[in-house]
Design a protein around this motif. Sequence first.
Motif, PDB file in Angstrom:
ATOM      1  N   GLY A  70       0.831  -1.019  -0.061  1.00 27.14           N
ATOM      2  CA  GLY A  70       0.185  -0.327  -0.101  1.00 27.14           C
ATOM      3  C   GLY A  70       0.729   1.230  -0.093  1.00 27.14           C
ATOM      4  N   VAL A  71       1.926   1.458  -0.896  1.00 24.89           N
ATOM      5  CA  VAL A  71       3.128   2.251  -1.293  1.00 24.89           C
ATOM      6  C   VAL A  71       2.846   2.888  -2.621  1.00 24.89           C
ATOM      7  CG1 VAL A  71       4.076   1.552   0.773  1.00 24.89           C
ATOM      8  CG2 VAL A  71       5.078   1.259  -1.385  1.00 24.89           C
ATOM      9  N   CYS A  72       4.030   4.147  -2.639  1.00 20.88           N
ATOM     10  CA  CYS A  72       3.578   5.565  -3.404  1.00 20.88           C
ATOM     11  C   CYS A  72       2.101   5.335  -4.310  1.00 20.88           C
ATOM     12  CB  CYS A  72       3.761   4.232  -4.477  1.00 20.88           C
ATOM     13  SG  CYS A  72       6.059   4.107  -4.023  1.00 20.88           S
ATOM     14  N   GLY A  73       1.044   5.637  -3.114  1.00 19.20           N
ATOM     15  CA  GLY A  73      -0.773   6.186  -4.058  1.00 19.20           C
ATOM     16  C   GLY A  73      -1.525   4.672  -4.832  1.00 19.20           C
ATOM     17  N   VAL A  74      -0.620   4.007  -3.941  1.00 22.93           N
ATOM     18  CA  VAL A  74      -1.701   2.227  -4.560  1.00 22.93           C
ATOM     19  C   VAL A  74      -2.647   2.324  -2.664  1.00 22.93           C
ATOM     20  CG1 VAL A  74      -1.506  -0.180  -5.114  1.00 22.93           C
ATOM     21  CG2 VAL A  74       0.004   2.197  -6.023  1.00 22.93           C
ATOM     22  N   GLU A  75      -3.908   2.099  -3.847  1.00 29.49           N
ATOM     23  CA  GLU A  75      -4.485   1.642  -1.962  1.00 29.49           C
ATOM     24  C   GLU A  75      -4.148  -0.254  -2.051  1.00 29.49           C
ATOM     25  OE1 GLU A  75      -9.033   0.917  -0.565  1.00 29.49           O
ATOM     26  OE2 GLU A  75      -8.577   2.304  -1.536  1.00 29.49           O
ATOM     27  N   ARG A  76      -3.729  -0.661  -0.644  1.00 30.31           N
ATOM     28  CA  ARG A  76      -3.687  -1.450  -0.293  1.00 30.31           C
ATOM     29  C   ARG A  76      -4.434  -2.634  -0.691  1.00 30.31           C
ATOM     30  NH1 ARG A  76      -1.002  -4.285   5.068  1.00 30.31           N
ATOM     31  NH2 ARG A  76       0.394  -5.774   4.537  1.00 30.31           N
ATOM     32  N   ASP A  77      -3.731  -3.754  -1.257  1.00 33.99           N
ATOM     33  CA  ASP A  77      -4.611  -5.058  -1.927  1.00 33.99           C
ATOM     34  C   ASP A  77      -4.079  -5.962  -1.462  1.00 33.99           C
ATOM     35  OD1 ASP A  77      -6.421  -6.886  -2.561  1.00 33.99           O
ATOM     36  OD2 ASP A  77      -6.716  -6.093  -4.820  1.00 33.99           O
ATOM     37  N   LEU A  78      -3.600  -6.536  -0.516  1.00 33.25           N
ATOM     38  CA  LEU A  78      -2.813  -7.675   0.000  1.00 33.25           C
ATOM     39  C   LEU A  78      -3.104  -8.731  -1.229  1.00 33.25           C
ATOM     40  CD1 LEU A  78      -0.244  -7.602   1.897  1.00 33.25           C
ATOM     41  CD2 LEU A  78      -2.181  -9.057   3.099  1.00 33.25           C
ATOM     42  N   SER A  79      -4.666  -9.220  -1.363  1.00 36.16           N
ATOM     43  CA  SER A  79      -4.108 -10.659  -2.694  1.00 36.16           C
ATOM     44  C   SER A  79      -3.651 -10.134  -3.604  1.00 36.16           C
ATOM     45  CB  SER A  79      -5.622 -10.880  -2.106  1.00 36.16           C
ATOM     46  OG  SER A  79      -6.842  -9.885  -2.268  1.00 36.16           O
ATOM     47  N   LYS A  80      -3.858  -9.216  -4.060  1.00 37.82           N
ATOM     48  CA  LYS A  80      -3.452  -9.165  -5.827  1.00 37.82           C
ATOM     49  C   LYS A  80      -2.573  -8.628  -5.197  1.00 37.82           C
ATOM     50  CE  LYS A  80      -4.839  -5.865  -9.205  1.00 37.82           C
ATOM     51  NZ  LYS A  80      -6.440  -4.719  -9.564  1.00 37.82           N
ATOM     52  N   GLY A  81      -1.313  -8.017  -4.675  1.00 31.22           N
ATOM     53  CA  GLY A  81      -0.469  -7.874  -4.062  1.00 31.22           C
ATOM     54  C   GLY A  81       1.065  -9.022  -4.332  1.00 31.22           C
ATOM     55  N   ILE A  82       0.033 -10.268  -3.897  1.00 27.56           N
ATOM     56  CA  ILE A  82       0.564 -11.447  -3.076  1.00 27.56           C
ATOM     57  C   ILE A  82       0.728 -11.912  -4.666  1.00 27.56           C
ATOM     58  CG2 ILE A  82       0.277 -13.579  -2.095  1.00 27.56           C
ATOM     59  CD1 ILE A  82      -0.027 -11.938   0.298  1.00 27.56           C
ATOM     60  N   ARG A  83      -0.550 -11.916  -5.267  1.00 28.86           N
ATOM     61  CA  ARG A  83      -0.741 -12.905  -6.862  1.00 28.86           C
ATOM     62  C   ARG A  83       0.287 -12.135  -7.496  1.00 28.86           C
ATOM     63  NH1 ARG A  83      -5.019 -11.249  -7.651  1.00 28.86           N
ATOM     64  NH2 ARG A  83      -5.004 -10.815  -8.557  1.00 28.86           N
ATOM     65  N   MET A  84       0.483 -10.649  -7.640  1.00 29.71           N
ATOM     66  CA  MET A  84       1.545 -10.137  -8.230  1.00 29.71           C
ATOM     67  C   MET A  84       2.553 -10.515  -8.358  1.00 29.71           C
ATOM     68  SD  MET A  84      -0.266  -7.046  -9.242  1.00 29.71           S
ATOM     69  CE  MET A  84      -0.533  -6.530 -11.307  1.00 29.71           C
ATOM     70  N   LEU A  85       3.205 -10.436  -7.204  1.00 32.97           N
ATOM     71  CA  LEU A  85       4.991 -10.980  -6.351  1.00 32.97           C
ATOM     72  C   LEU A  85       5.103 -12.642  -6.617  1.00 32.97           C
ATOM     73  CD1 LEU A  85       4.820  -8.988  -3.340  1.00 32.97           C
ATOM     74  CD2 LEU A  85       5.671  -8.529  -5.024  1.00 32.97           C
ATOM     75  N   GLN A  86       4.050 -13.418  -6.606  1.00 30.85           N
ATOM     76  CA  GLN A  86       4.453 -15.121  -6.864  1.00 30.85           C
ATOM     77  C   GLN A  86       4.603 -14.838  -8.455  1.00 30.85           C
ATOM     78  OE1 GLN A  86       0.344 -16.375  -5.083  1.00 30.85           O
ATOM     79  NE2 GLN A  86       1.679 -16.722  -3.161  1.00 30.85           N
ATOM     80  N   GLN A  87       4.047 -14.487  -9.161  1.00 29.69           N
ATOM     81  CA  GLN A  87       4.485 -14.105 -10.692  1.00 29.69           C
ATOM     82  C   GLN A  87       5.537 -13.698 -11.181  1.00 29.69           C
ATOM     83  OE1 GLN A  87       1.024 -12.659 -12.160  1.00 29.69           O
ATOM     84  NE2 GLN A  87      -0.415 -13.874 -13.037  1.00 29.69           N
ATOM     85  N   ALA A  88       5.678 -12.886 -10.326  1.00 24.18           N
ATOM     86  CA  ALA A  88       7.130 -11.873 -10.604  1.00 24.18           C
ATOM     87  C   ALA A  88       8.591 -12.722 -10.180  1.00 24.18           C
ATOM     88  CB  ALA A  88       7.547 -10.490  -9.925  1.00 24.18           C
ATOM     89  N   ALA A  89       7.970 -13.521  -8.419  1.00 21.38           N
ATOM     90  CA  ALA A  89       9.198 -14.318  -8.529  1.00 21.38           C
ATOM     91  C   ALA A  89       9.036 -15.855  -9.019  1.00 21.38           C
ATOM     92  CB  ALA A  89       8.646 -14.978  -6.766  1.00 21.38           C
ATOM     93  N   ALA A  90       8.303 -16.340  -9.514  1.00 21.81           N
ATOM     94  CA  ALA A  90       8.291 -17.237 -10.219  1.00 21.81           C
ATOM     95  C   ALA A  90       9.044 -17.388 -11.484  1.00 21.81           C
ATOM     96  CB  ALA A  90       7.103 -18.107 -10.849  1.00 21.81           C
ATOM     97  N   ALA A  91       9.288 -16.093 -12.349  1.00 19.28           N
ATOM     98  CA  ALA A  91      10.064 -15.182 -12.925  1.00 19.28           C
ATOM     99  C   ALA A  91      11.648 -14.994 -12.954  1.00 19.28           C
ATOM    100  CB  ALA A  91       9.032 -14.381 -13.851  1.00 19.28           C
ATOM    101  N   GLY A  92      11.483 -14.736 -11.738  1.00 16.73           N
ATOM    102  CA  GLY A  92      13.186 -14.715 -11.258  1.00 16.73           C
ATOM    103  C   GLY A  92      13.636 -13.160 -10.822  1.00 16.73           C
TER     104      GLY A  92
END
Length: 179
Positions: free
Chosen positions: A121-143
């Motif tokens: 929930g930083v840089c002017g983005v409203e916190r959405d933990l589940s959406k954030g985790i989903r995107m982080l998991q995709q990025a982590a899977a890509a290294g």
Amino acid sequence: SMLKLGWAYEQGLGVPKDFAESVRFYEAAADHENVLGALELVRLMREEKGIEKDIGRMMDLLNFAREKAHPDAWLETGLMYDNGDLPADNRRADAISFYEKAAEHGSPYAQEWCGERYAMGVCGVERDLSKGIRMLQQAAAAGRPRAKYVLACLHASGQGVAQDYALAFQLCGEAAEAG
């Protein structure tokens, strides 16, 4: 081949480093409707390496690349909003919309960028933990190392995911090994 020659001159691979020559080959590639050539030219303009920034030309090249559905076209547009190159009432919101589009099109960098901001929930983005985790998991899977680090922090604290110190340690180690 034009794109490869542009990279060679930009990096000094087998030839002397020469941004002007790199620009010449990227322009030739872009003129032949090579999306990567267009995007490399935009990047050099944004960084002002061997070519002056020309916002109108950059937007034309990015529009072409978005028509071809290349994720970096949305990413570069987001960077232009972030850098203040494009006028907007709310630069951050406009940048985020383009980063999200890049993430939807599979850009690991954009997935990492958006994922961290949504999760925290930083840089002017409203916190959405589940959406954030989903995107982080995709990025982590890509290294992407930053995505692994942020996921490690979330697993260590149990925010939005099961608290798992072993997984947190593993992810943090992978991020550290990647630099």
